[in-house]
Design a protein around this motif. Structure first.
Motif, PDB file in Angstrom:
ATOM      1  N   VAL A 112     -11.123   7.001  10.409  1.00 11.80           N
ATOM      2  CA  VAL A 112     -12.374   6.577   9.785  1.00 11.80           C
ATOM      3  C   VAL A 112     -13.479   7.530  10.235  1.00 11.80           C
ATOM      4  N   THR A 113     -14.404   7.793   9.345  1.00  8.37           N
ATOM      5  CA  THR A 113     -15.553   8.635   9.684  1.00  8.37           C
ATOM      6  C   THR A 113     -16.831   7.953   9.228  1.00  8.37           C
ATOM      7  N   VAL A 114     -17.903   8.253   9.934  1.00  8.54           N
ATOM      8  CA  VAL A 114     -19.241   7.794   9.567  1.00  8.54           C
ATOM      9  C   VAL A 114     -20.160   9.001   9.671  1.00  8.54           C
ATOM     10  N   ASP A 115     -20.854   9.305   8.610  1.00  8.43           N
ATOM     11  CA  ASP A 115     -21.827  10.397   8.607  1.00  8.43           C
ATOM     12  C   ASP A 115     -23.094   9.917   7.927  1.00  8.43           C
ATOM     13  N   GLY A 116     -24.228  10.360   8.438  1.00  7.03           N
ATOM     14  CA  GLY A 116     -25.500  10.003   7.827  1.00  7.03           C
ATOM     15  C   GLY A 116     -26.614   9.894   8.832  1.00  7.03           C
ATOM     16  N   VAL A 117     -27.499   8.933   8.598  1.00  3.08           N
ATOM     17  CA  VAL A 117     -28.673   8.730   9.437  1.00  3.08           C
ATOM     18  C   VAL A 117     -28.718   7.263   9.841  1.00  3.08           C
ATOM     19  N   TRP A 118     -28.842   7.013  11.141  1.00  7.89           N
ATOM     20  CA  TRP A 118     -28.998   5.655  11.644  1.00  7.89           C
ATOM     21  C   TRP A 118     -30.325   5.563  12.387  1.00  7.89           C
ATOM     22  N   SER A 124     -22.751  11.251  13.419  1.00  3.24           N
ATOM     23  CA  SER A 124     -21.440  11.672  12.928  1.00  3.24           C
ATOM     24  C   SER A 124     -20.408  11.077  13.873  1.00  3.24           C
ATOM     25  N   TYR A 125     -19.475  10.319  13.335  1.00  7.53           N
ATOM     26  CA  TYR A 125     -18.496   9.610  14.151  1.00  7.53           C
ATOM     27  C   TYR A 125     -17.127   9.699  13.484  1.00  7.53           C
ATOM     28  N   GLU A 126     -16.098   9.864  14.295  1.00 14.16           N
ATOM     29  CA  GLU A 126     -14.726   9.889  13.806  1.00 14.16           C
ATOM     30  C   GLU A 126     -13.849   9.133  14.792  1.00 14.16           C
ATOM     31  N   ARG A 127     -12.942   8.310  14.260  1.00  9.97           N
ATOM     32  CA  ARG A 127     -12.042   7.546  15.125  1.00  9.97           C
ATOM     33  C   ARG A 127     -10.694   7.421  14.434  1.00  9.97           C
TER      34      ARG A 127
END
Length: 145
Positions: A112-118, A124-127
């Motif tokens: 799973v990946t998460v990209d963007g603005v929080w 940017s996250y990958e697991r």
């Protein structure tokens, strides 16, 4: 004559207010007003089958916007945003939670990946997970799409 004095005082005060911060004086200038009342929070989440995001193309992708309100193509944007806020934006905490789920030891890697603005910061996250069941065992709604 009274109008002239009033105009002179008005122009003098206006000039001092506008030009005062430009002179480098030690007076404290008011901070600039923000462009909006909230920091942007917009993410793209992907799931792919494989060991790393670089080696696979995403099988699914969704968008999640949490500010000003929850929206996007994520199936449960309000719940996902609430979880993410409660975790303080810590994706790892949400991905590694333990639920009451028993999974087989079948090896079918999922990433799973998460990209963007929080909250105004680039993320940017990958697991990687050994299989889909382990990914879902955290109980988090963020990665349930």
């Amino acid at each position: 004559m009274r109008n002239t004095a009033r105009w002179a005082a008005t122009i003098g005060l206006t000039a001092a207010a506008v030009c005062g911060p430009l002179t480098g004086s030690s007076a404290i200038a008011a901070p600039a007003a923000p462009d909006s009342l909230y920091a942007p929070s917009a993410l793209v989440l992907t799931i792919g089958h494989g060991e790393s995001a670089a080696a696979v193309s995403p099988a699914r992708a969704v968008t999640l916007t949490c500010a000003p309100g929850p929206s996007g193509s994520h199936p449960a944007p309000a719940l996902a945003c609430a979880e993410l806020r409660a975790a303080g934006g810590d994706f790892e905490a949400l991905a590694s939670g333990t639920g009451n789920v028993m999974c087989t030891k079948q090896y079918d890697p999922v990433v799973v990946t998460v990209d963007g603005v929080w909250q105004g910061k680039r993320v940017s996250y990958e697991r990687g997970f050994a299989n889909e069941c382990l990914k879902n065992s955290s109980g988090s709604r963020l990665f349930a799409f």
